[in-house]
Design a protein around this motif. Structure first.
Motif, PDB file in Angstrom:
ATOM      1  N   MET A   1       0.844  -1.174   0.000  1.00 31.89           N
ATOM      2  CA  MET A   1       0.000   0.000   0.000  1.00 31.89           C
ATOM      3  C   MET A   1       0.888   1.235   0.000  1.00 31.89           C
ATOM      4  SD  MET A   1      -2.942   0.767   2.750  1.00 31.89           S
ATOM      5  CE  MET A   1      -4.271   1.793   2.342  1.00 31.89           C
ATOM      6  N   GLY A   2       0.632   2.192  -0.886  1.00 32.47           N
ATOM      7  CA  GLY A   2       1.443   3.396  -1.019  1.00 32.47           C
ATOM      8  C   GLY A   2       1.109   4.455   0.007  1.00 32.47           C
ATOM      9  N   LYS A   3       1.934   5.478   0.011  1.00 28.82           N
ATOM     10  CA  LYS A   3       1.702   6.594   0.925  1.00 28.82           C
ATOM     11  C   LYS A   3       0.512   7.409   0.446  1.00 28.82           C
ATOM     12  CE  LYS A   3       6.561   7.486   1.940  1.00 28.82           C
ATOM     13  NZ  LYS A   3       7.628   8.461   1.830  1.00 28.82           N
ATOM     14  N   THR A   4      -0.289   7.864   1.390  1.00 28.01           N
ATOM     15  CA  THR A   4      -1.361   8.783   1.059  1.00 28.01           C
ATOM     16  C   THR A   4      -0.759  10.182   1.034  1.00 28.01           C
ATOM     17  OG1 THR A   4      -2.972   7.389   2.162  1.00 28.01           O
ATOM     18  CG2 THR A   4      -3.599   9.683   1.776  1.00 28.01           C
ATOM     19  N   THR A   5      -1.027  10.927  -0.017  1.00 30.59           N
ATOM     20  CA  THR A   5      -0.492  12.281  -0.114  1.00 30.59           C
ATOM     21  C   THR A   5      -1.630  13.288  -0.135  1.00 30.59           C
ATOM     22  OG1 THR A   5      -0.425  12.206  -2.521  1.00 30.59           O
ATOM     23  CG2 THR A   5       1.561  11.522  -1.373  1.00 30.59           C
ATOM     24  N   VAL A   6      -1.315  14.479   0.317  1.00 32.32           N
ATOM     25  CA  VAL A   6      -2.266  15.582   0.314  1.00 32.32           C
ATOM     26  C   VAL A   6      -1.637  16.713  -0.476  1.00 32.32           C
ATOM     27  CG1 VAL A   6      -3.470  17.260   1.752  1.00 32.32           C
ATOM     28  CG2 VAL A   6      -3.151  14.912   2.576  1.00 32.32           C
ATOM     29  N   LYS A   7      -2.341  17.209  -1.444  1.00 28.91           N
ATOM     30  CA  LYS A   7      -1.834  18.322  -2.237  1.00 28.91           C
ATOM     31  C   LYS A   7      -1.968  19.595  -1.410  1.00 28.91           C
ATOM     32  CE  LYS A   7      -1.783  19.670  -6.982  1.00 28.91           C
ATOM     33  NZ  LYS A   7      -0.944  18.688  -7.600  1.00 28.91           N
ATOM     34  N   ALA A   8      -0.879  20.368  -1.322  1.00 23.26           N
ATOM     35  CA  ALA A   8      -0.874  21.600  -0.527  1.00 23.26           C
ATOM     36  C   ALA A   8      -0.178  22.696  -1.319  1.00 23.26           C
ATOM     37  CB  ALA A   8      -0.149  21.369   0.794  1.00 23.26           C
ATOM     38  N   THR A   9      -0.505  23.924  -1.010  1.00 22.06           N
ATOM     39  CA  THR A   9       0.092  25.075  -1.677  1.00 22.06           C
ATOM     40  C   THR A   9       0.757  25.961  -0.638  1.00 22.06           C
ATOM     41  OG1 THR A   9      -1.631  25.025  -3.364  1.00 22.06           O
ATOM     42  CG2 THR A   9      -0.367  27.056  -3.155  1.00 22.06           C
ATOM     43  N   TYR A  10       2.031  26.301  -0.890  1.00 28.51           N
ATOM     44  CA  TYR A  10       2.777  27.189  -0.009  1.00 28.51           C
ATOM     45  C   TYR A  10       3.463  28.248  -0.844  1.00 28.51           C
ATOM     46  CZ  TYR A  10       1.986  23.457   3.295  1.00 28.51           C
ATOM     47  OH  TYR A  10       1.386  22.524   4.096  1.00 28.51           O
ATOM     48  N   SER A  11       3.677  29.405  -0.276  1.00 28.35           N
ATOM     49  CA  SER A  11       4.375  30.488  -0.961  1.00 28.35           C
ATOM     50  C   SER A  11       5.811  30.552  -0.463  1.00 28.35           C
ATOM     51  CB  SER A  11       3.686  31.824  -0.695  1.00 28.35           C
ATOM     52  OG  SER A  11       2.372  31.803  -1.193  1.00 28.35           O
ATOM     53  N   LEU A  12       6.751  30.514  -1.396  1.00 25.61           N
ATOM     54  CA  LEU A  12       8.169  30.578  -1.064  1.00 25.61           C
ATOM     55  C   LEU A  12       8.828  31.692  -1.866  1.00 25.61           C
ATOM     56  CD1 LEU A  12       8.895  26.740  -1.265  1.00 25.61           C
ATOM     57  CD2 LEU A  12       8.514  28.086   0.810  1.00 25.61           C
TER      58      LEU A  12
ATOM     59  N   LYS B   1      10.854  17.712  -6.136  1.00 27.59           N
ATOM     60  CA  LYS B   1      10.812  18.801  -5.151  1.00 27.59           C
ATOM     61  C   LYS B   1       9.970  18.387  -3.944  1.00 27.59           C
ATOM     62  CE  LYS B   1       9.967  21.623  -8.600  1.00 27.59           C
ATOM     63  NZ  LYS B   1       9.591  22.766  -9.417  1.00 27.59           N
ATOM     64  N   SER B   2       8.900  17.658  -4.180  1.00 25.63           N
ATOM     65  CA  SER B   2       8.065  17.193  -3.070  1.00 25.63           C
ATOM     66  C   SER B   2       8.850  16.268  -2.143  1.00 25.63           C
ATOM     67  CB  SER B   2       6.829  16.462  -3.590  1.00 25.63           C
ATOM     68  OG  SER B   2       5.980  17.370  -4.254  1.00 25.63           O
TER      69      SER B   2
END
Length: 87
Positions: free
Chosen positions: A1-12, A31-32
């Motif tokens: 079973m793979g990792k569950t990922t959550v898409k997120a947005t950050y400002s850099l 990059k992730s």
């Protein structure tokens, strides 16, 4: 079973983005994945990184032990220089 990922947005800022891209290229990761590794390292949950750091320290200590450096004299020189130039 793979990792569950959550898409997120950050400002850099641009410098951080360039560092992220450069680090990802150097590591050969996305990059992730680079961000995940950095967070794991800073959070203290990256045991391989801690082991690598300890191994590097062991190597440095072994290197110093094999040299003819008088560590007490070296430390005294460093103290004198620090006292001469201040904090």
């Amino acid at each position: 079973m793979g990792k569950t990922t959550v898409k997120a947005t950050y400002s850099l800022d641009e410098k951080t983005i360039r560092q992220l891209e450069s680090t990802a290229r150097r590591l050969g990761t996305s990059k992730s994945e680079t961000i995940r590794r950095a967070i794991a390292l800073l959070a203290g949950s990256e045991p391989q990184a801690a082991q690598a750091q300890l191994a590097a320290l062991d190597g440095l200590q072994a290197l110093v032990a094999r040299t003819d450096i008088d560590l007490e004299a070296w430390a005294a020189d460093v103290r004198r220089e620090r006292e001469a130039f201040g904090p």
